[in-house]
Design a protein around this motif. Structure first.
Motif, PDB file in Angstrom:
ATOM      1  N   LYS A  26      21.661 -39.826 -38.868  1.00 23.43           N
ATOM      2  CA  LYS A  26      21.331 -41.027 -38.416  1.00 23.43           C
ATOM      3  C   LYS A  26      21.202 -42.049 -39.361  1.00 23.43           C
ATOM      4  CE  LYS A  26      18.546 -38.697 -34.844  1.00 23.43           C
ATOM      5  NZ  LYS A  26      19.166 -39.232 -33.317  1.00 23.43           N
ATOM      6  N   THR A  40      26.209 -36.663 -31.101  1.00 24.89           N
ATOM      7  CA  THR A  40      25.123 -37.263 -31.952  1.00 24.89           C
ATOM      8  C   THR A  40      23.956 -36.130 -31.966  1.00 24.89           C
ATOM      9  OG1 THR A  40      23.882 -38.455 -29.966  1.00 24.89           O
ATOM     10  CG2 THR A  40      25.551 -39.923 -31.329  1.00 24.89           C
ATOM     11  N   PHE A  41      24.297 -35.039 -31.736  1.00 22.00           N
ATOM     12  CA  PHE A  41      23.087 -33.994 -31.514  1.00 22.00           C
ATOM     13  C   PHE A  41      23.432 -33.193 -32.729  1.00 22.00           C
ATOM     14  CE2 PHE A  41      21.010 -29.927 -30.684  1.00 22.00           C
ATOM     15  CZ  PHE A  41      19.643 -30.473 -29.999  1.00 22.00           C
ATOM     16  N   VAL A  42      22.371 -32.976 -33.587  1.00 23.60           N
ATOM     17  CA  VAL A  42      22.653 -32.287 -34.914  1.00 23.60           C
ATOM     18  C   VAL A  42      22.092 -30.846 -34.669  1.00 23.60           C
ATOM     19  CG1 VAL A  42      22.031 -32.121 -37.222  1.00 23.60           C
ATOM     20  CG2 VAL A  42      22.248 -34.537 -36.256  1.00 23.60           C
ATOM     21  N   VAL A  84      11.202 -34.491 -33.871  1.00 22.72           N
ATOM     22  CA  VAL A  84      12.338 -35.506 -34.193  1.00 22.72           C
ATOM     23  C   VAL A  84      12.171 -36.938 -33.772  1.00 22.72           C
ATOM     24  CG1 VAL A  84      15.023 -35.894 -33.991  1.00 22.72           C
ATOM     25  CG2 VAL A  84      13.910 -33.529 -33.952  1.00 22.72           C
ATOM     26  N   ARG A  85      11.469 -36.955 -32.437  1.00 21.06           N
ATOM     27  CA  ARG A  85      11.249 -38.500 -32.023  1.00 21.06           C
ATOM     28  C   ARG A  85      10.566 -39.169 -33.300  1.00 21.06           C
ATOM     29  NH1 ARG A  85       8.813 -37.537 -27.388  1.00 21.06           N
ATOM     30  NH2 ARG A  85      10.738 -37.634 -26.355  1.00 21.06           N
ATOM     31  N   GLU A 119      12.725 -40.011 -36.362  1.00 20.86           N
ATOM     32  CA  GLU A 119      13.742 -40.859 -36.058  1.00 20.86           C
ATOM     33  C   GLU A 119      12.982 -42.306 -35.952  1.00 20.86           C
ATOM     34  OE1 GLU A 119      15.138 -40.484 -31.769  1.00 20.86           O
ATOM     35  OE2 GLU A 119      17.234 -40.881 -32.674  1.00 20.86           O
ATOM     36  N   ASP A 175      11.304 -32.265 -17.830  1.00 19.76           N
ATOM     37  CA  ASP A 175       9.767 -32.277 -17.920  1.00 19.76           C
ATOM     38  C   ASP A 175       9.291 -31.698 -16.671  1.00 19.76           C
ATOM     39  OD1 ASP A 175       9.508 -33.396 -20.355  1.00 19.76           O
ATOM     40  OD2 ASP A 175       9.651 -35.413 -19.658  1.00 19.76           O
ATOM     41  N   GLY A 210       9.435 -33.777 -28.029  1.00 23.71           N
ATOM     42  CA  GLY A 210      10.450 -34.684 -29.053  1.00 23.71           C
ATOM     43  C   GLY A 210      11.471 -33.678 -29.789  1.00 23.71           C
ATOM     44  N   LEU A 211      12.051 -32.577 -29.152  1.00 19.91           N
ATOM     45  CA  LEU A 211      12.832 -31.812 -30.017  1.00 19.91           C
ATOM     46  C   LEU A 211      14.194 -31.792 -29.496  1.00 19.91           C
ATOM     47  CD1 LEU A 211      10.392 -28.701 -30.802  1.00 19.91           C
ATOM     48  CD2 LEU A 211      10.881 -30.562 -32.241  1.00 19.91           C
ATOM     49  N   GLY A 212      14.555 -32.719 -28.460  1.00 19.49           N
ATOM     50  CA  GLY A 212      15.861 -32.613 -28.120  1.00 19.49           C
ATOM     51  C   GLY A 212      16.208 -32.184 -26.734  1.00 19.49           C
ATOM     52  N   LYS A 213      15.253 -31.817 -25.842  1.00 19.09           N
ATOM     53  CA  LYS A 213      15.567 -31.512 -24.585  1.00 19.09           C
ATOM     54  C   LYS A 213      16.342 -32.500 -23.633  1.00 19.09           C
ATOM     55  CE  LYS A 213      11.247 -30.509 -23.640  1.00 19.09           C
ATOM     56  NZ  LYS A 213      10.729 -30.940 -25.053  1.00 19.09           N
ATOM     57  N   THR A 214      15.629 -33.753 -23.761  1.00 17.00           N
ATOM     58  CA  THR A 214      16.368 -34.617 -22.777  1.00 17.00           C
ATOM     59  C   THR A 214      17.635 -35.022 -23.231  1.00 17.00           C
ATOM     60  OG1 THR A 214      14.044 -35.724 -22.450  1.00 17.00           O
ATOM     61  CG2 THR A 214      15.870 -37.080 -22.010  1.00 17.00           C
ATOM     62  N   HIS A 215      17.791 -35.118 -24.662  1.00 17.81           N
ATOM     63  CA  HIS A 215      18.973 -35.496 -25.528  1.00 17.81           C
ATOM     64  C   HIS A 215      20.217 -34.528 -24.824  1.00 17.81           C
ATOM     65  CE1 HIS A 215      21.110 -36.978 -29.254  1.00 17.81           C
ATOM     66  NE2 HIS A 215      21.857 -36.351 -28.442  1.00 17.81           N
ATOM     67  N   ASN A 231      17.804 -24.943 -32.757  1.00 17.40           N
ATOM     68  CA  ASN A 231      18.206 -25.550 -31.563  1.00 17.40           C
ATOM     69  C   ASN A 231      19.898 -24.862 -31.218  1.00 17.40           C
ATOM     70  OD1 ASN A 231      20.127 -26.999 -33.155  1.00 17.40           O
ATOM     71  ND2 ASN A 231      18.744 -28.796 -32.765  1.00 17.40           N
ATOM     72  N   PHE A 245      22.858 -40.358 -26.324  1.00 20.23           N
ATOM     73  CA  PHE A 245      22.332 -39.082 -26.247  1.00 20.23           C
ATOM     74  C   PHE A 245      23.619 -38.251 -25.866  1.00 20.23           C
ATOM     75  CE2 PHE A 245      17.644 -39.403 -25.190  1.00 20.23           C
ATOM     76  CZ  PHE A 245      17.500 -40.247 -26.309  1.00 20.23           C
TER      77      PHE A 245
HETATM   78  N1  LIG Z   1      19.066 -32.190 -32.928  1.00 23.36           N
HETATM   79  C1  LIG Z   1      18.900 -33.251 -32.620  1.00 23.36           C
HETATM   80  N2  LIG Z   1      19.850 -34.104 -33.232  1.00 23.36           N
HETATM   81  C2  LIG Z   1      19.740 -35.664 -33.141  1.00 23.36           C
HETATM   82  N3  LIG Z   1      18.744 -36.160 -32.564  1.00 23.36           N
HETATM   83  C3  LIG Z   1      17.680 -35.443 -31.905  1.00 23.36           C
HETATM   84  C4  LIG Z   1      17.917 -34.228 -32.213  1.00 23.36           C
HETATM   85  N4  LIG Z   1      16.514 -33.597 -31.580  1.00 23.36           N
HETATM   86  C5  LIG Z   1      15.857 -34.823 -31.205  1.00 23.36           C
HETATM   87  N5  LIG Z   1      16.631 -35.804 -31.131  1.00 23.36           N
HETATM   88  C6  LIG Z   1      16.204 -37.318 -31.067  1.00 23.36           C
HETATM   89  O1  LIG Z   1      14.785 -37.163 -30.845  1.00 23.36           O
HETATM   90  C7  LIG Z   1      14.361 -38.153 -29.889  1.00 23.36           C
HETATM   91  C8  LIG Z   1      13.640 -37.123 -28.864  1.00 23.36           C
HETATM   92  O2  LIG Z   1      14.514 -36.225 -28.447  1.00 23.36           O
HETATM   93  P1  LIG Z   1      14.102 -35.852 -26.684  1.00 23.36           P
HETATM   94  O3  LIG Z   1      13.858 -37.190 -26.026  1.00 23.36           O
HETATM   95  O4  LIG Z   1      15.400 -35.324 -26.363  1.00 23.36           O
HETATM   96  O5  LIG Z   1      12.892 -34.841 -26.840  1.00 23.36           O
HETATM   97  P2  LIG Z   1      12.251 -33.978 -25.656  1.00 23.36           P
HETATM   98  O6  LIG Z   1      12.363 -32.249 -26.081  1.00 23.36           O
HETATM   99  O7  LIG Z   1      12.892 -34.263 -24.548  1.00 23.36           O
HETATM  100  O8  LIG Z   1      10.837 -34.573 -25.778  1.00 23.36           O
HETATM  101  P3  LIG Z   1       9.887 -34.493 -24.514  1.00 23.36           P
HETATM  102  O9  LIG Z   1       9.031 -33.392 -24.296  1.00 23.36           O
HETATM  103  O10 LIG Z   1       8.880 -35.600 -25.063  1.00 23.36           O
HETATM  104  O11 LIG Z   1      10.241 -35.084 -23.257  1.00 23.36           O
HETATM  105  C9  LIG Z   1      15.787 -38.615 -29.244  1.00 23.36           C
HETATM  106  O12 LIG Z   1      15.787 -40.011 -29.751  1.00 23.36           O
HETATM  107  C10 LIG Z   1      16.793 -37.751 -29.531  1.00 23.36           C
HETATM  108  O13 LIG Z   1      18.097 -38.206 -29.646  1.00 23.36           O
END
Ligand SMILES: Nc1ncnc2c1ncn2[C@@H]1O[C@H](COP(=O)(O)OP(=O)(O)OP(=O)(O)O)[C@@H](O)[C@H]1O
Length: 484
Positions: A326, A157-159, A350-351, A354, A253, A193-198, A164, A153
């Motif tokens: 990916k 690797t973040f698109v 995205v999760r 992916e 979270d 699953g939209l990339g916050k943790t990433h 976003n 992460f």
């Molecule tokens: N813009 C992006 N580019 C590449 N990968 C992404 C992107 N957005 C999300 N992902 C991938 O999607 C997966 C889920 O993302 P992430 O865990 O960051 O979501 P989250 O918003 O934290 O979800 P949650 O609310 O469940 O915690 C991860 O594998 C992450 O790498």
């Protein structure tokens, strides 16, 4: 004679210490293997050996400088956390290069001075007379606080796309200049699953790579458990001090703290202490601060005081870009038609997108067959079916509540009487069956319940359906109504 006996005692003592360390080490290795997978473990970690413990520090050996640097960068924090969990006195891990055997080496001072027991010999190598130590450098381990940052992460690797780009820009800015006015706290929010943790991991990795600041990242859930554990072991002062000693604190979270008043209070004080001391806070949640209605007002106000950045649902264009990136990274050729098909069909997050692509790639690698539209439909049959259904958890809750004549609000209320709890369990069961939502997501929609509650509900409904044909008929009827 006496000297001989003393020597013997020392050897016995050293052997005892070594076997204790070996037991801990084999547990840690088993954990690591389970966490990173066999292939990764064998590639990077298998050759690691245990060295001596010196006060709060343990030395681990790797056979080459390259391996040592890689393991330090990727797993240093995790190794520290695992050792600390096994032996709480250990707070630091030192990774050294040990080439052996090397009988001609002069002045093996470090091994001799440490008074190291025989555990100092790296177990993966032949018995050594000496250990050559290169550039001893200690990896700072914030083992009490850190969850390991996922090396996948990163910002690279973040698109980035329209939904976003703002959140991405804010995250980059914080990684470049933590604690800048207007960006503290950084509050990232958006659906699952939209990339916050990433993005949070990307900020952390960037800061750690630059080596400028100490970073602690953990989920709100982990924060709560750590806090409770500190209360139980009467070490809250230590917990507070550790938290307040970091430069950047990231809590993922945050919605998990809704209804957990004491933990919220603790977080509020930590938050204030850190921001007042000019440290950076990054928080993620599924809603904006003003919509997190179960959080205390004063906390919500403070959370909204810095930069609030929303990650929107994905667009078709972003989904295509993510899939392309990916697929390219995987090295497997995936035709554009298949990528378009997936981007059309899997729109939830995205999760899931992916996950579907990973499954296709794994299938292609396993059977050595090219990816086609036909194999895609075949391999992803279940995911595509789930995404074809339009039914939402809210619809399921409404239909089930109507059927048993209870209030819709009881789907998320704390009431436990069977009259209310049973329909709620049925709604959870149907949500699992008819939507592609994960167990934690379903739990959240039912009054922020834990995923284990959803697992229990699914099991219970299945048992009852077996025992009671009338109940089974009710559930089946609801299912057919919702599916049509
Ligand atoms: N813009 C992006 N580019 C590449 N990968 C992404 C992107 N957005 C999300 N992902 C991938 O999607 C997966 C889920 O993302 P992430 O865990 O960051 O979501 P989250 O918003 O934290 O979800 P949650 O609310 O469940 O915690 C991860 O594998 C992450 O790498």
């Amino acid at each position: 004679m006496t000297g001989g006996l003393e020597g013997y005692d020392e050897v016995a003592e050293a052997n005892a210490q070594k076997s204790i360390l070996d037991i801990h080490w084999s547990r840690i290795c088993a954990r690591l293997k389970a966490e990173v997978g066999e292939v990764e473990y064998n590639t990077w970690l298998r050759q690691m050996g245990v060295g001596p413990v010196d006060e709060d520090e343990i030395t681990l050996y790797l056979p080459t400088r390259f391996l040592r640097d890689w393991v330090r960068g990727q797993y240093g924090d995790r190794l520290g956390a695992l050792w600390h969990a096994e032996i709480p006195a250990i707070r630091r891990v030192e990774l050294q290069v040990a080439r052996g055997p090397s009988p001609a080496v002069d002045g093996d001072a470090s091994a001799a001075e440490s008074g190291a027991p025989s555990a100092a010999t790296p177990p993966a190598m032949p018995v050594m007379d000496a250990v050559v130590v290169e550039e001893p450098r200690t990896a700072e381990v914030r083992s009490d606080l850190a969850a390991p940052l996922d090396p996948r992460f990163t910002f690279d690797t973040f698109v980035v796309g329209k939904p976003n780009e703002f959140a991405y820009a804010c995250a980059r800015r914080v990684a470049e200049r933590p604690s800048s006015p207007g960006f503290n706290p950084l509050f990232l929010y958006g659906g699952v699953g939209l990339g916050k943790t990433h993005l949070m991991h990307a900020i952390g990795s960037e800061l750690v790579r630059e080596g400028r600041v100490s970073v602690a990242y953990m989920s709100a859930e982990k924060f709560m458990y750590r806090f409770i554990a500190a209360i139980r072991s009467q070490s809250t002062m230590e917990f507070k001090e550790q938290l307040r000693s970091v430069d950047v604190l990231m809590i993922d979270d945050l919605q998990f703290l809704i209804g957990k008043d004491n933990t919220q209070e603790e977080f509020f004080h930590t938050f204030n202490a850190l921001v007042d001391a000019g440290r950076q806070i990054v928080v993620s949640a599924d809603k904006s601060p003003s919509d997190l209605s179960g959080l205390e007002d004063r906390l919500r106000t403070r959370l909204g005081c810095g930069m609030v950045a929303d990650i929107h649902a994905t667009t078709f264009e972003l989904r295509i870009s993510i899939l392309e990136a990916k697929a390219t990274a995987s090295g497997v050729e995936v035709p554009a038609k298949v990528l378009e098909f997936l981007a059309h069909k899997i729109t939830s997050n995205v999760r899931e997108l992916e996950g579907a692509l990973n499954r296709l790639i794994a299938h292609a690698n396993l059977f050595g067959r090219p990816v086609t539209l036909e194999t895609t439909q075949d391999v992803l049959h279940d995911i595509l079916k789930a995404n074809n259904r339009r039914v939402t958890i809210e619809e399921i809750q409404r239909k089930v509540a109507e059927h048993w004549n209870i209030r819709l609000t009881d789907m998320s209320s704390a009431r436990r009487s069977t009259v209310v709890a049973r329909p709620r369990q049925v709604a959870m069961f149907l949500s699992k069956q008819l939507t592609s939502r994960s167990l934690p997501e379903i739990g959240r929609k039912f009054g922020n319940r834990d995923h284990t509650t959803v697992i229990y509900a699914v099991r219970r409904v299945m048992e009852l359906m077996e025992q009671d044909p009338a109940f089974a008929e009710d559930v089946e009827l609801l299912r057919r109504m919702l599916e049509s």
